[in-house]
Design a protein around this motif. Structure first.
Motif, PDB file in Angstrom:
ATOM      1  N   PHE A 138      47.196  44.943  37.790  1.00  0.00           N
ATOM      2  CA  PHE A 138      46.141  44.878  36.614  1.00  0.00           C
ATOM      3  C   PHE A 138      45.451  43.684  36.686  1.00  0.00           C
ATOM      4  O   PHE A 138      44.310  43.396  36.117  1.00  0.00           O
ATOM      5  N   GLY A 139      46.095  42.427  36.911  1.00  0.00           N
ATOM      6  CA  GLY A 139      45.297  41.174  37.198  1.00  0.00           C
ATOM      7  C   GLY A 139      44.171  41.245  38.236  1.00  0.00           C
ATOM      8  O   GLY A 139      42.973  40.739  38.261  1.00  0.00           O
ATOM      9  N   ALA A 143      40.096  40.535  37.583  1.00  0.00           N
ATOM     10  CA  ALA A 143      39.421  39.888  38.705  1.00  0.00           C
ATOM     11  C   ALA A 143      38.238  40.486  39.155  1.00  0.00           C
ATOM     12  O   ALA A 143      37.166  39.693  39.071  1.00  0.00           O
ATOM     13  N   THR A 144      38.074  41.746  39.175  1.00  0.00           N
ATOM     14  CA  THR A 144      36.808  42.384  39.252  1.00  0.00           C
ATOM     15  C   THR A 144      35.645  42.207  38.529  1.00  0.00           C
ATOM     16  O   THR A 144      34.692  42.121  38.871  1.00  0.00           O
ATOM     17  N   GLU A 150      25.598  40.280  41.501  1.00  0.00           N
ATOM     18  CA  GLU A 150      24.594  39.781  42.497  1.00  0.00           C
ATOM     19  C   GLU A 150      25.211  39.457  43.909  1.00  0.00           C
ATOM     20  O   GLU A 150      24.812  39.721  44.943  1.00  0.00           O
ATOM     21  N   ALA A 151      26.793  39.327  43.791  1.00  0.00           N
ATOM     22  CA  ALA A 151      27.382  38.960  44.966  1.00  0.00           C
ATOM     23  C   ALA A 151      27.643  39.915  45.849  1.00  0.00           C
ATOM     24  O   ALA A 151      27.964  39.848  47.194  1.00  0.00           O
ATOM     25  N   ILE A 152      27.616  41.083  45.385  1.00  0.00           N
ATOM     26  CA  ILE A 152      27.841  42.246  45.966  1.00  0.00           C
ATOM     27  C   ILE A 152      26.964  43.479  46.333  1.00  0.00           C
ATOM     28  O   ILE A 152      26.973  44.303  46.817  1.00  0.00           O
ATOM     29  N   ILE A 153      25.767  43.169  45.628  1.00  0.00           N
ATOM     30  CA  ILE A 153      24.569  43.844  46.090  1.00  0.00           C
ATOM     31  C   ILE A 153      24.449  44.188  47.139  1.00  0.00           C
ATOM     32  O   ILE A 153      23.925  45.403  47.638  1.00  0.00           O
TER      33      ILE A 153
END
Length: 304
Positions: A138-139, A143-144, A150-153
């Motif tokens: 769950f942590g 965290a997601t 912008e970091a994963i686009i």
């Protein structure tokens, strides 16, 4: 000499000959001028805030029905003198706004249904299934939420383009089929259910699937409605991802179409306002009719 004592009316518990209770001072029903002045100041501030927030929406709606001369007049016209629908027809003719409107509706609906389904299953697993290292997993979900979009686009764009999903509905919806926020929100709501419900369902022979859809989901309709509204509005107002993943006007969403109206060679403020009004209709309807679900859903799980 005989002394005569006349008894006056007394309340219950006061005996004859006893001293009458001293009258208590009445509290005036009216408020003091200071209280009235403070309340008037609060109402004035609220009125200013309402006008500040609502005026852009009102002017967008009014301007969508104004002629070009009224929109360019000085001082600006606040009420359309000759109501016309040419702006809406012009907006639809300038760009394929009807197709883009349908694209936005399809994308937002699919994303909403997918996130509801995945969030319900994940939240149920975190609450009712005996998972190992449940807190750790769950942590990771939480965290997601800390990773900026912008970091994963760019990785998402390169991956979907490599799969040949650019300029398709799959490319528009695939990165948003699951959400850590939805899982967190529904987990907090599911935790409010008493454990006796699960025990009673197990005694009646109900498995996890039946218990989920027959008991857990119906008892958490406010939280599900609030999540649906939030996800739909977020998907409806997306701009950057549809801009980079689509290439043709027929696959673009409504927000991209509004930008095309602004950047067109025959840029007309009336056409832009008409497009803005069309994009506002679903959001206004959801906020007006679903406000109570938003409040109830977001506060569910706040007190345990």
């Amino acid at each position: 000499m005989t002394v005569t004592v006349t008894a006056t009316e007394a309340g219950p518990g006061v005996q004859d000959g006893a001293a009458a209770p001293r009258p208590r001072p009445r509290v005036l029903a009216g408020r003091s001028p200071r209280d009235l002045l403070g309340r008037a100041a609060v109402y004035l501030l609220l009125a200013v805030a309402v006008v500040t927030v609502a005026f852009p929406v009102y002017y967008a709606i009014a301007g969508a029905f104004m002629s070009p001369s009224e929109l360019s007049s000085y001082p600006p016209a606040l009420v359309p003198h000759s109501v016309t629908g040419r702006n809406f027809a012009g907006a639809v003719d300038t760009v394929p706004l009807a197709r883009q409107y349908a694209n936005s509706a399809i994308v937002a609906t699919v994303i909403t249904l997918a996130q509801l389904f995945t969030s319900v299953l994940a939240a149920y697993a975190f609450v009712f299934l005996p998972l190992k290292a449940r807190a750790v997993v769950f942590g990771v979900f939480l965290a997601t939420l800390m990773v900026p979009w912008e970091a994963i686009i760019i990785p998402n764009y390169l991956t979907l383009s490599g799969w040949g999903l650019g300029n398709t509905y799959f490319g528009l919806v695939l990165p948003f089929l699951a959400s850590g926020f939805g899982t967190f929100m529904l987990r907090q709501a599911f935790r409010q259910l008493p454990g006796e419900l699960r025990d009673a369902a197990r005694i009646d022979g109900a498995g996890h699937w039946r218990f989920l859809w027959r008991i857990v989901v119906p008892l958490n309709k406010p939280a599900l409605a609030a999540l649906s509204i939030y996800v739909f509005l977020s998907a409806w107002n997306q701009y950057f991802w549809p801009l980079i993943i689509t290439r043709t006007a027929n696959m673009q969403t409504l927000q991209i179409g509004l930008t095309s109206l602004r950047d067109s060679e025959m840029s007309d403020p009336g056409l832009i306002l008409a497009g803005v009004v069309l994009s506002l209709l679903p959001t206004l309807a959801l906020v007006v009719f679903g406000q109570r679900f938003i409040v109830r859903g977001l506060t569910a799980g706040a007190v345990r």
